[in-house]
Design a protein around this motif. Structure first.
Motif, PDB file in Angstrom:
ATOM      1  N   THR A 218       0.837  -1.198   0.000  1.00  0.00           N
ATOM      2  CA  THR A 218       0.000   0.000   0.000  1.00  0.00           C
ATOM      3  C   THR A 218       0.870   1.245   0.000  1.00  0.00           C
ATOM      4  OG1 THR A 218      -1.720  -1.156   1.251  1.00  0.00           O
ATOM      5  CG2 THR A 218      -1.821   1.246   1.249  1.00  0.00           C
ATOM      6  N   TRP A 219       0.433   2.253  -0.751  1.00  0.00           N
ATOM      7  CA  TRP A 219       1.116   3.550  -0.773  1.00  0.00           C
ATOM      8  C   TRP A 219       0.080   4.629  -0.487  1.00  0.00           C
ATOM      9  CZ3 TRP A 219       4.060   5.822  -5.641  1.00  0.00           C
ATOM     10  CH2 TRP A 219       4.680   7.018  -5.279  1.00  0.00           C
ATOM     11  N   ILE A 220       0.317   5.391   0.583  1.00  0.00           N
ATOM     12  CA  ILE A 220      -0.605   6.451   0.996  1.00  0.00           C
ATOM     13  C   ILE A 220       0.096   7.799   0.875  1.00  0.00           C
ATOM     14  CG2 ILE A 220      -2.040   7.363   2.865  1.00  0.00           C
ATOM     15  CD1 ILE A 220      -2.100   4.561   4.065  1.00  0.00           C
ATOM     16  N   THR A 221      -0.535   8.729   0.162  1.00  0.00           N
ATOM     17  CA  THR A 221       0.027  10.064   0.009  1.00  0.00           C
ATOM     18  C   THR A 221      -1.059  11.114   0.181  1.00  0.00           C
ATOM     19  OG1 THR A 221       1.063  11.614  -1.543  1.00  0.00           O
ATOM     20  CG2 THR A 221      -0.254   9.843  -2.497  1.00  0.00           C
ATOM     21  N   ARG A 222      -0.689  12.228   0.787  1.00  0.00           N
ATOM     22  CA  ARG A 222      -1.625  13.335   0.938  1.00  0.00           C
ATOM     23  C   ARG A 222      -1.801  14.112  -0.361  1.00  0.00           C
ATOM     24  NH1 ARG A 222       0.221  16.799   6.070  1.00  0.00           N
ATOM     25  NH2 ARG A 222       2.174  16.699   4.906  1.00  0.00           N
ATOM     26  N   SER A 223      -0.856  13.977  -1.284  1.00  0.00           N
ATOM     27  CA  SER A 223      -0.931  14.721  -2.534  1.00  0.00           C
ATOM     28  C   SER A 223      -2.140  14.290  -3.357  1.00  0.00           C
ATOM     29  CB  SER A 223       0.336  14.504  -3.355  1.00  0.00           C
ATOM     30  OG  SER A 223       1.465  14.991  -2.660  1.00  0.00           O
ATOM     31  N   PRO A 224      -2.767  15.208  -4.094  1.00  0.00           N
ATOM     32  CA  PRO A 224      -3.920  14.857  -4.924  1.00  0.00           C
ATOM     33  C   PRO A 224      -3.595  13.852  -6.026  1.00  0.00           C
ATOM     34  CG  PRO A 224      -3.793  17.232  -4.600  1.00  0.00           C
ATOM     35  CD  PRO A 224      -2.510  16.665  -4.086  1.00  0.00           C
ATOM     36  N   ARG A 225      -2.325  13.802  -6.393  1.00  0.00           N
ATOM     37  CA  ARG A 225      -1.886  12.807  -7.383  1.00  0.00           C
ATOM     38  C   ARG A 225      -0.390  12.585  -7.173  1.00  0.00           C
ATOM     39  NH1 ARG A 225      -2.340  17.687 -10.130  1.00  0.00           N
ATOM     40  NH2 ARG A 225      -0.510  18.313 -11.360  1.00  0.00           N
ATOM     41  N   PHE A 226       0.170  11.692  -7.960  1.00  0.00           N
ATOM     42  CA  PHE A 226       1.596  11.397  -7.834  1.00  0.00           C
ATOM     43  C   PHE A 226       2.365  12.431  -8.655  1.00  0.00           C
ATOM     44  CE2 PHE A 226      -0.636   7.426  -7.012  1.00  0.00           C
ATOM     45  CZ  PHE A 226      -0.148   7.149  -5.754  1.00  0.00           C
ATOM     46  N   PHE A 227       2.664  13.553  -8.009  1.00  0.00           N
ATOM     47  CA  PHE A 227       3.224  14.713  -8.686  1.00  0.00           C
ATOM     48  C   PHE A 227       4.612  14.429  -9.239  1.00  0.00           C
ATOM     49  CE2 PHE A 227       0.190  17.167  -6.075  1.00  0.00           C
ATOM     50  CZ  PHE A 227      -0.352  17.969  -7.070  1.00  0.00           C
ATOM     51  N   PRO A 228       4.832  14.698 -10.538  1.00  0.00           N
ATOM     52  CA  PRO A 228       6.205  14.667 -11.037  1.00  0.00           C
ATOM     53  C   PRO A 228       6.926  15.949 -10.672  1.00  0.00           C
ATOM     54  CG  PRO A 228       4.713  15.266 -12.810  1.00  0.00           C
ATOM     55  CD  PRO A 228       3.854  14.992 -11.600  1.00  0.00           C
ATOM     56  N   MET A 229       8.207  15.846 -10.482  1.00  0.00           N
ATOM     57  CA  MET A 229       9.010  17.033 -10.210  1.00  0.00           C
ATOM     58  C   MET A 229       9.008  17.932 -11.443  1.00  0.00           C
ATOM     59  SD  MET A 229      12.963  17.209  -8.978  1.00  0.00           S
ATOM     60  CE  MET A 229      12.559  16.320  -7.479  1.00  0.00           C
ATOM     61  N   GLU A 230       8.801  19.225 -11.231  1.00  0.00           N
ATOM     62  CA  GLU A 230       8.788  20.151 -12.361  1.00  0.00           C
ATOM     63  C   GLU A 230      10.224  20.417 -12.780  1.00  0.00           C
ATOM     64  OE1 GLU A 230       6.879  24.468 -13.620  1.00  0.00           O
ATOM     65  OE2 GLU A 230       6.363  23.525 -11.708  1.00  0.00           O
ATOM     66  N   TYR A 231      10.514  20.176 -14.041  1.00  0.00           N
ATOM     67  CA  TYR A 231      11.899  20.213 -14.478  1.00  0.00           C
ATOM     68  C   TYR A 231      12.074  20.976 -15.782  1.00  0.00           C
ATOM     69  CZ  TYR A 231      16.537  18.350 -13.471  1.00  0.00           C
ATOM     70  OH  TYR A 231      17.845  18.220 -13.086  1.00  0.00           O
ATOM     71  N   THR A 232      11.193  21.930 -16.051  1.00  0.00           N
ATOM     72  CA  THR A 232      11.334  22.746 -17.248  1.00  0.00           C
ATOM     73  C   THR A 232      12.428  23.787 -17.031  1.00  0.00           C
ATOM     74  OG1 THR A 232       9.570  24.194 -16.453  1.00  0.00           O
ATOM     75  CG2 THR A 232       8.944  22.396 -17.934  1.00  0.00           C
ATOM     76  N   LYS A 233      12.996  24.273 -18.111  1.00  0.00           N
ATOM     77  CA  LYS A 233      14.207  25.079 -17.995  1.00  0.00           C
ATOM     78  C   LYS A 233      13.957  26.444 -17.360  1.00  0.00           C
ATOM     79  CE  LYS A 233      16.358  22.575 -21.772  1.00  0.00           C
ATOM     80  NZ  LYS A 233      16.844  22.590 -23.158  1.00  0.00           N
TER      81      LYS A 233
END
Length: 476
Positions: A218-233
């Motif tokens: 089981t994986w429990i997170t408070r985030s609304p979704r599994f956020f990717p790290m923002e990595y734009t330049k």
């Protein structure tokens, strides 16, 4: 106690103070020493997962962004051990986590300014303004060193949410995951709590072992979704000197709000890892021909936690934010991937009255990373609330060390970039024929900057803190 007075003492030896040690090592007229409680360098050993990479390019090593010609750079490390061409052919900017640890050890092995097995117990201020640093050695003997400056690089400590404080049973924090992995895989069920990269890496590691061991994961997170790290330049330009300056000049309340809003800039999950998790779930489904025994809960906060010694299980009271609904999760194993926080060093107690603090009892860190009234005690990675997401960023470690070195010496030893971004983060700094009329509605915090280099050097000549007359002191 030796009567010798060092220019500075570094306390703790993670990557940031190790970078300071490397950048100051070959400077002939700067005298520093580093005290570390451990017997050798070790970087996050509990998360040294097979194949895991660091999340910054190889140029974010200990020295390159301050001195690309340094012999302690990552590429020279590869050249010396015969792995430069294989790394080139690999065509990835991101070193393996184990590889970065090897590189740091390689640097540490070349430095004679490190004193291993020295646990600092007290920092006291002397009448002449120097600092007396006392340390306990492994054989319980005590030694003391005197220095004009102190640089704290003691790292962070695991954060445990209030609901899990004092929780009994075999609960483990992500920082100790590897030493407990085998025991976790022997259980019937395992739950991972957390939202960032560590939680995702542990979930994937346990997911890959799921077909063999047969537990429910089981994986429990408070985030609304599994956020990717923002990595734009353009977003990465926020890891810049001018963004640190802009952020620090904001009121404390605004900075705190921004840090919460910017979590996906440095506490998100790498996009490749998110995809790898999905691909692994799909592969297991195909190979087994059955639903994967896993539960992924987003938007969910663990509000209650207890350990039942009779059944050998944790009972977690979980609240789903969007539905405003509660469920109970039962699990034999529990991993808290809930992050880290700056350590509160007990050894600063003798000088507590000289440490600047904000309204929330955090370091009131100056623009030069000093935290004391005289600008002689500096911090590494304890200033996120004043300097933004740059604080834990490995890529900005060399920049921060350049600033600290220049503050210690009172001159520019390593050039410090003032502006590198194309964008403007605030309207006050814009120089444009079409933008006019800036008026701040708040008072920026005082800079706590040291005396400008020219006057600082003239002060050093007559200062009782300098026992070497007018000799210039170079720093990293």
């Amino acid at each position: 106690m030796s009567e010798h007075t060092y220019d500075f003492v570094g306390i703790g030896l993670g990557p940031f103070n190790l970078g300071l040690a490397a950048l100051t090592h070959d400077l002939p007229d700067l005298d520093g020493v580093f005290l570390e409680a451990r017997d050798e360098f070790s970087w996050h050993p509990g998360m040294m997962l097979e194949g895991a990479t660091i999340q910054v390019p190889f140029m974010a090593d200990l020295v390159t962004m301050a001195d690309p010609t340094s012999r302690f750079g990552f590429l020279n490390h590869l050249k010396q051990i015969g792995r430069l061409y294989p790394f080139y052919i690999r065509e990835s900017f991101y070193p393996l986590r184990a590889e970065y640890d090897q590189y740091c050890r390689w640097v540490a092995d070349q430095l004679d300014t490190i004193r291993w097995g020295h646990e600092v117990t007290a920092v006291e201020r002397e009448a002449d303004g120097t600092y007396l640093v006392t340390a306990r050695l492994g054989d319980e003997t005590v030694t003391s060193l005197r220095a004009r400056h102190v640089v704290l690089g003691i790292g962070t400590e695991p954060t445990v949410p209030p609901v899990a404080e004092g929780l009994a049973g075999p609960v483990t924090h992500s920082g100790h995951y590897l030493e407990h992995r085998a025991a976790l895989q022997d259980k019937e069920s395992v739950t991972v709590i957390g939202s960032g990269q560590s939680a995702a890496e542990i979930y994937l590691d346990l997911l890959e072992g799921l077909p063999e061991h047969g537990y429910h994961l089981t994986w429990i997170t408070r985030s609304p979704r599994f956020f990717p790290m923002e990595y734009t330049k353009l977003t990465l330009e926020m890891t810049s000197p001018e963004y640190a300056r802009y952020f620090r000049e904001l009121p404390m309340e605004r900075r705190d709000v921004l840090l919460r809003e910017q979590r996906n800039l440095y506490k998100g999950i790498s996009g490749d890892l998110v995809d790898q998790i999905y691909d692994t779930l799909y592969r297991i489904r195909v190979e087994t021909g059955a639903p994967v025994p896993t539960t992924l809960l987003t938007n969910s906060e663990v509000r209650e936690a207890s350990w039942d010694a009779t059944t050998g299980r944790y009972l977690l009271g979980v609240h789903h934010e969007e539905q405003d609904a509660a469920v109970e999760v039962s699990s034999e194993g529990l991993v808290l991937a809930t992050g880290y926080r700056p350590r509160t060093p007990h050894f600063l107690a003798p000088v507590a009255d000289r440490i600047r603090r904000d309204a929330r009892d955090r370091y009131d860190t100056g623009a030069d990373y000093s935290v004391d009234l005289d600008g002689r005690i500096f911090v590494q990675n304890a200033e996120e609330h004043t300097h933004s997401v740059l604080a834990p960023d490995l890529g900005m470690g060399a920049y921060r060390n350049s600033v600290i070195i220049n503050a210690i010496t009172g001159r520019e030893v390593y050039p410090v970039e003032e502006r590198i971004a194309f964008q403007h983060f605030g309207v006050g700094e814009i120089e444009s024929p079409v933008v006019r009329g800036f008026a701040a509605s708040f008072e920026a915090p005082s800079s706590h900057l040291r005396t400008p280099p020219s006057s600082h050097l003239s002060q050093r000549a007559a200062s009782p803190l300098d026992d070497r007359g007018t000799a210039e002191v170079m720093a990293r």
